[in-house]
Design a protein around this motif. Structure first.
Motif, short mmCIF file in Angstrom:
data_model
loop_
_atom_site.label_atom_id
_atom_site.label_comp_id
_atom_site.label_asym_id
_atom_site.label_seq_id
_atom_site.Cartn_x
_atom_site.Cartn_y
_atom_site.Cartn_z
N HIS A 150 65.14 33.81 45.56
CA HIS A 150 65.43 32.72 46.25
C HIS A 150 66.45 31.91 45.28
O HIS A 150 66.48 30.59 45.27
CB HIS A 150 64.06 31.64 45.99
CG HIS A 150 62.98 32.48 46.78
ND1 HIS A 150 63.10 32.81 47.82
CD2 HIS A 150 61.88 33.04 45.95
CE1 HIS A 150 61.79 33.39 48.38
NE2 HIS A 150 61.01 33.52 47.16
N LEU A 151 67.47 32.66 45.11
CA LEU A 151 68.77 32.08 44.31
C LEU A 151 69.78 31.99 45.35
O LEU A 151 69.48 32.83 46.36
CB LEU A 151 69.07 32.51 43.13
CG LEU A 151 68.27 32.73 41.96
CD1 LEU A 151 68.70 33.47 40.85
CD2 LEU A 151 67.78 31.20 41.61
N VAL A 152 70.68 31.35 45.32
CA VAL A 152 71.83 31.08 46.60
C VAL A 152 72.86 32.27 46.15
O VAL A 152 73.68 32.49 47.01
CB VAL A 152 72.53 29.42 46.57
CG1 VAL A 152 71.38 28.64 47.04
CG2 VAL A 152 73.14 29.42 45.22
N GLU A 153 73.16 32.65 44.94
CA GLU A 153 74.03 33.60 44.65
C GLU A 153 73.86 35.00 45.20
O GLU A 153 72.64 35.17 45.26
CB GLU A 153 74.40 33.35 43.30
CG GLU A 153 74.98 32.31 42.58
CD GLU A 153 73.82 31.36 42.42
OE1 GLU A 153 74.16 30.21 41.58
OE2 GLU A 153 72.55 31.40 42.64
N ALA A 154 75.22 35.51 45.72
CA ALA A 154 74.82 36.92 46.30
C ALA A 154 74.66 37.96 45.26
O ALA A 154 74.10 39.07 45.78
CB ALA A 154 76.12 37.25 47.02
N ASP A 155 75.21 37.75 44.14
CA ASP A 155 75.12 38.82 43.03
C ASP A 155 74.80 38.08 41.75
O ASP A 155 75.01 37.15 41.45
CB ASP A 155 76.40 39.77 42.98
CG ASP A 155 77.63 38.70 42.80
OD1 ASP A 155 77.88 38.73 41.48
OD2 ASP A 155 78.46 38.49 43.69
N TRP A 156 74.33 39.06 40.78
CA TRP A 156 73.89 38.59 39.19
C TRP A 156 74.99 38.12 38.65
O TRP A 156 74.82 37.39 37.85
CB TRP A 156 73.16 39.59 38.57
CG TRP A 156 71.91 39.82 39.36
CD1 TRP A 156 71.24 40.76 40.16
CD2 TRP A 156 70.44 38.92 39.18
NE1 TRP A 156 70.07 40.46 40.61
CE2 TRP A 156 69.61 39.22 39.94
CE3 TRP A 156 70.45 37.60 38.58
CZ2 TRP A 156 68.38 38.84 39.99
CZ3 TRP A 156 69.34 37.04 38.54
CH2 TRP A 156 68.06 37.62 39.51
#
Length: 244
Positions: A150-156
């Motif tokens: 549920h974070l907005v970023e696509a990658d770590w």
């Protein structure tokens, strides 16, 4: 606790180097004490129920080992050493700190040396693990994306460090709660955690056995977890005259 870290470092230098300090190795270290807190029943707080803390676990850590507390009564896991990987995260070969000869004069690497404490109840279990175990709880190494958490970023790589540390810790503690649900004894907890690590890395081992000369693909969806040396130390909180 700091004196204990210094003592361990000095023993490595003394015992591990016959001709030169650089013959000695380095190691991460996590060690602690479970303290019984003296109670004062005369203390009263108006309009509030006073909760007396009976035990506190205090530990010193340098490197990337982690400490957790598990409450069987609440089926709750607490990540005691939350920010272990706040240093050296971008390099998997960098544990963030170590004792043994590291600096130009043979001093230790104390970049992430820290002291942690956690209030405990009788019947809780403290378990200390190496990265060879807890990396198998890491959502990134299980093929999960930040969006899955549920974070907005696509990658770590795009997730800021404080944000990723908190998100990963929450995922890990919830996963471990499911693994340990119903467990009460340290031996049972250590066995369940170890069994989980063996099972989650099954596809990695099978692929490596069939392709012994080829590096494992960096695809954590197909090959989740991390194959590594694994150490887990568990103990029960409370006064015990003897355990089976």
């Amino acid at each position: 606790m700091i004196n204990a870290v210094e003592h361990a470092h000095n023993r490595i230098i003394k015992e591990g180097a016959a001709n030169s300090i650089w013959e000695a190795g380095t190691t991460t270290l996590l060690g602690g004490l479970l303290l019984s807190v003296e109670q004062n029943p005369s203390i009263e707080v108006k309009n509030e129920i006073t909760k007396y803390v009976k035990y506190v676990f205090v530990c010193a850590s340098v490197g990337d080992c982690k400490a957790f507390r598990y409450s069987p009564a609440q089926n709750r896991v607490v990540d005691i050493s939350l920010d272990t990987r706040s240093v050296g995260r971008t390099d998997s070969k960098d544990p963030g700190g170590r004792i043994g000869p590291y600096s130009e004069i043979g001093g230790p690497d104390l970049r992430n040396l820290n002291i942690y404490s956690e209030e405990c109840e009788e019947g809780d279990v403290i378990f200390l693990v190496t990265d060879g175990m807890y990396d198998n709880f890491d959502p990134e190494l299980l093929g999960k994306s930040p969006i899955d958490l549920h974070l907005v970023e696509a990658d770590w790589d795009s997730v800021g460090q404080p944000k990723s540390i908190i998100a990963k810790s929450q995922f890990m503690t919830e996963l471990v709660q499911e693994i340990l649900k119903g467990s009460k004894q340290p031996t049972e907890i250590a066995d369940k955690l170890t069994e989980y690590c063996v099972n989650i890395t099954t596809s990695c081992r099978h692929w490596q056995e069939n392709n012994p000369t080829v590096r494992l693909p960096s695809d954590y969806v197909k090959f989740p977890g991390k194959m590594d040396h694994t150490t887990c130390v568990c103990f029960l909180v409370g006064h015990h005259s003897g355990l089976p």
